[in-house]
Design a protein around this motif. Structure first.
Motif, PDB file in Angstrom:
ATOM      1  N   PRO A  71       8.916  19.535 -86.495  1.00 30.36           N
ATOM      2  CA  PRO A  71       9.037  18.294 -87.276  1.00 30.36           C
ATOM      3  C   PRO A  71      10.467  17.765 -87.311  1.00 30.36           C
ATOM      4  CG  PRO A  71       8.979  20.179 -88.755  1.00 30.36           C
ATOM      5  CD  PRO A  71       8.789  20.722 -87.369  1.00 30.36           C
ATOM      6  N   VAL A  72      11.384  18.517 -86.703  1.00 25.14           N
ATOM      7  CA  VAL A  72      12.806  18.152 -86.714  1.00 25.14           C
ATOM      8  C   VAL A  72      13.183  17.548 -85.363  1.00 25.14           C
ATOM      9  CG1 VAL A  72      15.163  19.018 -87.003  1.00 25.14           C
ATOM     10  CG2 VAL A  72      13.275  20.072 -88.291  1.00 25.14           C
ATOM     11  N   THR A  73      14.023  16.529 -85.381  1.00 24.50           N
ATOM     12  CA  THR A  73      14.515  15.921 -84.151  1.00 24.50           C
ATOM     13  C   THR A  73      15.960  16.314 -83.933  1.00 24.50           C
ATOM     14  OG1 THR A  73      13.038  14.018 -84.402  1.00 24.50           O
ATOM     15  CG2 THR A  73      14.923  13.762 -82.924  1.00 24.50           C
ATOM     16  N   ARG A  74      16.251  16.934 -82.800  1.00 23.82           N
ATOM     17  CA  ARG A  74      17.629  17.290 -82.464  1.00 23.82           C
ATOM     18  C   ARG A  74      18.328  16.066 -81.875  1.00 23.82           C
ATOM     19  NH1 ARG A  74      18.396  23.010 -79.520  1.00 23.82           N
ATOM     20  NH2 ARG A  74      20.149  23.139 -80.968  1.00 23.82           N
ATOM     21  N   PRO A  75      19.408  15.602 -82.471  1.00 22.99           N
ATOM     22  CA  PRO A  75      20.089  14.405 -81.981  1.00 22.99           C
ATOM     23  C   PRO A  75      20.543  14.558 -80.523  1.00 22.99           C
ATOM     24  CG  PRO A  75      20.913  15.043 -84.141  1.00 22.99           C
ATOM     25  CD  PRO A  75      20.064  16.169 -83.657  1.00 22.99           C
ATOM     26  N   ASP A  76      20.233  13.564 -79.715  1.00 23.88           N
ATOM     27  CA  ASP A  76      20.684  13.503 -78.319  1.00 23.88           C
ATOM     28  C   ASP A  76      20.242  14.705 -77.488  1.00 23.88           C
ATOM     29  OD1 ASP A  76      22.044  11.101 -78.857  1.00 23.88           O
ATOM     30  OD2 ASP A  76      23.746  12.228 -79.639  1.00 23.88           O
ATOM     31  N   ALA A  77      19.172  15.379 -77.895  1.00 26.92           N
ATOM     32  CA  ALA A  77      18.677  16.538 -77.140  1.00 26.92           C
ATOM     33  C   ALA A  77      17.643  16.069 -76.123  1.00 26.92           C
ATOM     34  CB  ALA A  77      18.082  17.577 -78.083  1.00 26.92           C
ATOM     35  N   ARG A  78      17.966  16.152 -74.857  1.00 27.96           N
ATOM     36  CA  ARG A  78      17.061  15.735 -73.782  1.00 27.96           C
ATOM     37  C   ARG A  78      16.947  16.821 -72.719  1.00 27.96           C
ATOM     38  NH1 ARG A  78      15.749  12.705 -76.978  1.00 27.96           N
ATOM     39  NH2 ARG A  78      15.446  10.442 -76.906  1.00 27.96           N
ATOM     40  N   ARG A  79      17.206  18.075 -73.128  1.00 30.89           N
ATOM     41  CA  ARG A  79      17.134  19.187 -72.184  1.00 30.89           C
ATOM     42  C   ARG A  79      15.809  19.932 -72.363  1.00 30.89           C
ATOM     43  NH1 ARG A  79      21.972  23.130 -71.705  1.00 30.89           N
ATOM     44  NH2 ARG A  79      21.400  23.100 -69.504  1.00 30.89           N
ATOM     45  N   VAL A  80      15.253  20.365 -71.229  1.00 33.74           N
ATOM     46  CA  VAL A  80      13.994  21.113 -71.216  1.00 33.74           C
ATOM     47  C   VAL A  80      14.248  22.447 -70.536  1.00 33.74           C
ATOM     48  CG1 VAL A  80      11.579  21.121 -70.506  1.00 33.74           C
ATOM     49  CG2 VAL A  80      12.722  18.943 -71.042  1.00 33.74           C
ATOM     50  N   MET A  81      14.001  23.527 -71.251  1.00 33.28           N
ATOM     51  CA  MET A  81      14.198  24.863 -70.693  1.00 33.28           C
ATOM     52  C   MET A  81      12.897  25.409 -70.142  1.00 33.28           C
ATOM     53  SD  MET A  81      15.096  28.453 -72.623  1.00 33.28           S
ATOM     54  CE  MET A  81      16.877  28.313 -72.731  1.00 33.28           C
ATOM     55  N   LEU A  82      12.963  26.032 -68.956  1.00 33.04           N
ATOM     56  CA  LEU A  82      11.827  26.728 -68.366  1.00 33.04           C
ATOM     57  C   LEU A  82      12.058  28.231 -68.466  1.00 33.04           C
ATOM     58  CD1 LEU A  82      11.289  24.674 -65.077  1.00 33.04           C
ATOM     59  CD2 LEU A  82      10.421  24.201 -67.374  1.00 33.04           C
ATOM     60  N   THR A  83      11.026  28.957 -68.869  1.00 28.10           N
ATOM     61  CA  THR A  83      11.117  30.406 -68.983  1.00 28.10           C
ATOM     62  C   THR A  83       9.736  31.003 -68.771  1.00 28.10           C
ATOM     63  OG1 THR A  83      11.828  32.236 -70.416  1.00 28.10           O
ATOM     64  CG2 THR A  83      10.743  30.376 -71.491  1.00 28.10           C
ATOM     65  N   ILE A  84       9.694  32.281 -68.419  1.00 28.62           N
ATOM     66  CA  ILE A  84       8.413  32.969 -68.371  1.00 28.62           C
ATOM     67  C   ILE A  84       8.006  33.390 -69.769  1.00 28.62           C
ATOM     68  CG2 ILE A  84       7.171  34.999 -67.513  1.00 28.62           C
ATOM     69  CD1 ILE A  84       7.636  32.879 -65.395  1.00 28.62           C
ATOM     70  N   ASP A  85       8.933  34.004 -70.509  1.00 24.86           N
ATOM     71  CA  ASP A  85       8.635  34.476 -71.869  1.00 24.86           C
ATOM     72  C   ASP A  85       9.652  33.942 -72.867  1.00 24.86           C
ATOM     73  OD1 ASP A  85       6.345  36.338 -71.471  1.00 24.86           O
ATOM     74  OD2 ASP A  85       7.772  37.390 -70.183  1.00 24.86           O
ATOM     75  N   LEU A  86       9.191  33.702 -74.077  1.00 29.91           N
ATOM     76  CA  LEU A  86      10.091  33.307 -75.158  1.00 29.91           C
ATOM     77  C   LEU A  86      10.566  34.575 -75.860  1.00 29.91           C
ATOM     78  CD1 LEU A  86      11.432  31.068 -76.842  1.00 29.91           C
ATOM     79  CD2 LEU A  86       9.410  31.120 -78.329  1.00 29.91           C
ATOM     80  N   THR A  87      11.552  35.231 -75.289  1.00 25.44           N
ATOM     81  CA  THR A  87      12.142  36.412 -75.902  1.00 25.44           C
ATOM     82  C   THR A  87      13.213  35.976 -76.901  1.00 25.44           C
ATOM     83  OG1 THR A  87      13.839  36.574 -74.194  1.00 25.44           O
ATOM     84  CG2 THR A  87      11.750  37.732 -73.798  1.00 25.44           C
TER      85      THR A  87
END
Length: 279
Positions: free
Chosen positions: A33-49
């Motif tokens: 529900p929170v918007t990170r200002p100016d955040a336009r990065r997308v991370m790819l991962t196999i697992d969320l460790t």
């Protein structure tokens, strides 16, 4: 358009969720529900460790595409006492949403299992790759059967797989000799390979093939395969998946270029790694 909507639209074009297995939990798993200002990065991962979570929170990342769903079974609570649940809670509080494609990305043409099959042909072997398992339409499905024009031996096959996955070691189980050849025993040749990323025993375990290639199988699945005269090649669950992330990066970056609200930056996690190591 929000980052969440852009990712959902782009990932649906890459790996439609309708291709996922019925037991799987795919799609948008967490919408912060929170918007990170100016955040336009997308991370790819196999697992969320926990390490991957910390990496995402330390950068202007607004979305994590985690191949394995960090929420799989029903949860009766979400607490900080559980490290994996704590990562989900921290992402929600910081404005990082989570999407998982999992078996949709396995099944789609050009997805994880096609990438595994491509390693044999890029090595110089010739042959074809066909669908193994349920046909989900248009050539999509979770497993693949590779048929080689000329048979090879398990040692050469293992070297090809290690090179394709970037591994120094894999596990191989083989029938000792062909019991039908008396007085001139020789190792079983390999002309057909049944493959499935991850834990593929349920997909490839009944296939008529000379070799099974997957991340992991149970002890008894391996024994049963060898008793039938089938080689088994195990590479570690996530080792059969992680090498596809750079390909997914290029696909997602291209698809996000069609979406409003950008520019978006797609990157592969540096902290994501196979949890086991050889010592």
């Amino acid at each position: 358009m929000s980052v969440v909507k852009a990712i959902k639209r782009a990932m649906e074009r890459i790996a439609p969720l309708s291709l996922a297995e019925k037991w799987d939990n795919v799609g948008l798993l967490l919408e912060s529900p929170v918007t990170r200002p100016d955040a336009r990065r997308v991370m790819l991962t196999i697992d969320l460790t926990t390490s991957v979570c910390a990496e995402a929170l330390a950068s202007p990342t607004s979305m994590i595409v985690a191949y394995h769903p960090p929420i799989f079974k029903g949860l009766t609570s979400l607490t900080l006492a559980n490290p994996l649940q704590a990562s989900i809670l921290r992402c929600a509080a910081a404005g990082v949403s989570i999407y998982s494609p999992h078996t949709a990305l396995d099944s789609v043409q050009g997805g994880v299992n096609d990438w595994l099959a491509s390693g044999f042909f890029s090595s110089g072997l010739r042959g074809s790759s066909t669908l193994l398992g349920e046909d989900k339409g248009d050539g999509n499905g979770v497993g693949r059967l590779v048929t080689l024009d000329k048979p090879t031996d398990i040692t050469s096959l293992s070297a090809i797989i290690k090179a394709h996955l970037g591994l120094a070691h894999i596990e191989v189980a083989s029938p000792a000799t062909d019991p039908t050849i008396t007085g001139n025993e020789r190792p079983y040749p390999v002309s057909t390979i049944a493959l499935c990323a991850g834990s593929g025993g349920s997909v490839i375990g009944a296939a008529e093939a000379d070799a099974y290639f997957t991340g992991e199988m149970s002890h008894h699945e391996v024994l049963a395969a060898v008793a039938r005269g089938v080689h088994v090649i195990l590479c570690g669950h996530t080792n059969t998946e992680r090498g596809y992330l750079p390909i997914l990066k290029e696909k997602l970056q291209a698809e996000l270029g069609k979406e409003e609200g950008g520019p978006y930056e797609v990157y592969v996690s540096h902290e994501d790694a196979h949890p086991l190591r050889v010592v």
